[in-house]
Scaffold this motif. Structure first.
Motif, short mmCIF file in Angstrom:
data_model
loop_
_atom_site.label_atom_id
_atom_site.label_comp_id
_atom_site.label_asym_id
_atom_site.label_seq_id
_atom_site.Cartn_x
_atom_site.Cartn_y
_atom_site.Cartn_z
N ALA A 126 0.83 -1.20 0.00
CA ALA A 126 0.00 0.00 0.00
C ALA A 126 0.87 1.25 0.00
N GLU A 127 1.92 1.25 0.79
CA GLU A 127 2.83 2.39 0.83
C GLU A 127 3.47 2.63 -0.53
N ASP A 128 3.87 1.56 -1.19
CA ASP A 128 4.48 1.68 -2.51
C ASP A 128 3.50 2.26 -3.53
N VAL A 129 2.25 1.85 -3.44
CA VAL A 129 1.24 2.37 -4.37
C VAL A 129 1.09 3.87 -4.22
N VAL A 130 1.02 4.35 -2.98
CA VAL A 130 0.84 5.78 -2.74
C VAL A 130 2.07 6.56 -3.20
N ARG A 131 3.25 6.08 -2.81
CA ARG A 131 4.47 6.77 -3.22
C ARG A 131 4.62 6.77 -4.74
N GLY A 132 4.27 5.65 -5.35
CA GLY A 132 4.36 5.55 -6.80
C GLY A 132 3.43 6.52 -7.50
N ALA A 133 2.23 6.68 -6.97
CA ALA A 133 1.27 7.60 -7.58
C ALA A 133 1.72 9.05 -7.42
N ARG A 134 2.27 9.39 -6.26
CA ARG A 134 2.77 10.77 -6.09
C ARG A 134 3.90 11.05 -7.08
N ALA A 135 4.79 10.08 -7.25
CA ALA A 135 5.90 10.27 -8.19
C ALA A 135 5.39 10.39 -9.62
N ALA A 136 4.38 9.61 -9.97
CA ALA A 136 3.84 9.66 -11.33
C ALA A 136 3.18 11.01 -11.61
N VAL A 137 2.38 11.51 -10.67
CA VAL A 137 1.74 12.81 -10.85
C VAL A 137 2.79 13.90 -10.94
N ALA A 138 3.84 13.80 -10.14
CA ALA A 138 4.91 14.80 -10.19
C ALA A 138 5.55 14.81 -11.57
N ASP A 139 5.73 13.64 -12.17
CA ASP A 139 6.30 13.58 -13.52
C ASP A 139 5.34 14.10 -14.57
N LEU A 140 4.05 13.91 -14.35
CA LEU A 140 3.05 14.42 -15.29
C LEU A 140 3.01 15.94 -15.28
N LEU A 141 3.08 16.53 -14.08
CA LEU A 141 2.85 17.97 -13.93
C LEU A 141 4.12 18.79 -13.68
N GLY A 142 5.26 18.13 -13.52
CA GLY A 142 6.49 18.86 -13.29
C GLY A 142 6.56 19.50 -11.92
N CYS A 143 5.94 18.86 -10.94
CA CYS A 143 5.87 19.45 -9.60
C CYS A 143 6.63 18.59 -8.60
N ASP A 144 6.65 19.03 -7.35
CA ASP A 144 7.29 18.31 -6.26
C ASP A 144 6.34 17.21 -5.77
N ARG A 145 6.83 15.98 -5.76
CA ARG A 145 5.96 14.87 -5.33
C ARG A 145 5.46 15.04 -3.90
N SER A 146 6.20 15.79 -3.07
CA SER A 146 5.77 16.01 -1.69
C SER A 146 4.62 16.99 -1.60
N GLY A 147 4.25 17.60 -2.72
CA GLY A 147 3.12 18.52 -2.74
C GLY A 147 1.91 17.98 -3.47
N VAL A 148 1.87 16.66 -3.69
CA VAL A 148 0.76 16.02 -4.41
C VAL A 148 -0.27 15.52 -3.41
#
Length: 399
Positions: free
Chosen positions: A59-81
């Motif tokens: 579950a932790e990996d899924v959440v971290r993976g989704a934050r990283a993916a959104v950060a790559d989509l939007l060019g933002c900081d994954r800690s702000g997703v």
């Protein structure tokens, strides 16, 4: 780089029945890779996030993976997703948190161009705080909204400006960097509704100047939930209502209850799918940018065919003609209600609904009242045959 549309279409089970989908602005169809990711997560051993069992770690990996993916989509900081049930819910949550800082006499700026999800949360939050709402109109004929339109409503009491990245009915793409510069010059924040922009163009949130940017994965081939991103430092200063034992860390303090792990896995899969549409670059952010440029080029070419065809049909009125837009046509047929057009097209296997699509202020502003008009939007899986079928159907309705 170009899209292999025939290959793309084979990944979408929904296309197998021959339907031509033009309702992507309300939610795109989903490739099987996304559905498989959702199913795999739901059928795997999974539990609440933690650091002990395999299920917790998954579950932790899924959440971290989704934050990283959104950060790559939007060019933002994954800690702000931040993940939410919907973009609407996310905007309401942020509006309540920001409004805690507002005082009577402060001002909030909203536009007539926006979807109501980027209007009503701010209007209602302003009313509760005693702040004033200032409205920005747009050119009724062209659908353009300019930085000068926004600048005219700014003052040293402006606390926030809410503006769309792209109109979900007219397709208008305001000049966000210019608007951001004007907004920041008076010390205000810029909240951008990127729901209709994100599926159609490369996005770089810092370059756009957005302090907060919201989008919805189900508009870019993913599952139904919402996302809002911001610099972690901005999120740190906001304190939303939360349960006592829940985390006060950013971004978790904004995510109420257990996250929908299967939907987050589907979002990662959707972003991976988009990234691979036209690029094999070694890093995902580069793949996203290259593939979304290819999506933009494909949709622009196809949209030119659609617009030319609609303009050539007697009795069809196109609403708005912004110079820079997403591939979205909003049109009426003389003597026929939008519902009639919608139903007749559907009978021919063409999905193009009619409404104000929650852009109620825009619909009223251009004279369409609460009825709106027919909307046809393109997606990466759209092809020339889809467009020709839509045009033939509209021509038949207009006879």
């Amino acid at each position: 780089m170009t899209l292999d549309v025939a290959r793309i279409r084979r990944d979408f089970p929904a296309l197998e029945d021959g339907t031509a989908f033009f309702d992507g602005p309300g939610g795109t169809q989903v490739p099987r890779q996304v559905a498989e990711a959702v199913a795999a997560t739901m059928t795997s051993g999974i539990s609440n996030r933690g650091t002990v069992t395999a299920a917790e770690l998954r579950a932790e990996d899924v959440v971290r993976g989704a934050r990283a993916a959104v950060a790559d989509l939007l060019g933002c900081d994954r800690s702000g997703v931040v993940f939410a049930r919907s973009m609407t819910q996310a905007t309401y949550d942020v509006a309540r948190a920001l409004a805690a800082e507002w005082e009577p006499g402060d001002e909030v700026v909203a536009t007539r161009l926006d979807h109501d999800a980027n209007i009503r949360p701010w209007v209602q939050a302003a009313e509760r705080a005693g702040a004033t709402v200032r409205w920005v109109g747009f050119d009724r004929a062209t659908g353009e909204l300019t930085v000068d339109d926004v600048r005219a409503e700014l003052s040293d009491r402006t606390r926030l400006v809410a503006v769309t990245g792209a109109s979900n009915v007219l397709g208008t793409r305001p000049d966000l960097p210019a608007i951001a510069e004007a907004v920041h010059a008076v010390g205000a924040l810029l909240f951008v509704d990127g729901v209709h922009l994100t599926p159609h163009a490369p996005v770089d949130v810092p370059a756009l100047g957005a302090d907060l940017y919201a989008c919805s994965p189900y508009k870019f081939l993913g599952p139904h939930h919402g996302v809002v991103v911001a610099a972690p430092a901005l999120l740190e200063r906001l304190h939303p209502d939360k349960l006592l034992p829940s985390s006060d860390d950013v971004p978790e303090r904004f995510e109420l209850g257990t996250l929908p792990y299967e939907l987050l896995a589907g979002t990662t899969a959707a972003i991976d799918y988009l990234a691979g549409l036209a690029s094999s670059a070694p890093d995902r952010r580069t793949r996203v940018l290259e593939s979304m440029r290819a999506v933009e080029e494909h949709e622009e070419q196809l949209f030119g065919r659609l617009l030319e065809g609609l303009r050539g049909i007697d009795g069809v009125t196109l609403h708005g003609s912004p110079a820079r837009r997403t591939p979205t046509a909003w049109f009426s047929v003389d003597g026929r209600s939008g519902r009639d057009v919608h139903e007749q097209l559907a009978a021919a296997g063409v999905n193009a609904p009619a409404s104000h699509f929650y852009a109620i202020e825009a619909s009223r502003w251009v004279g369409l009242g609460d009825s709106g008009a027919v909307r046809a939007g393109l997606a990466p899986y759209s092809n020339e045959d889809d467009v020709d079928r839509l045009l033939a159907g509209v021509a038949e309705v207009a006879r």
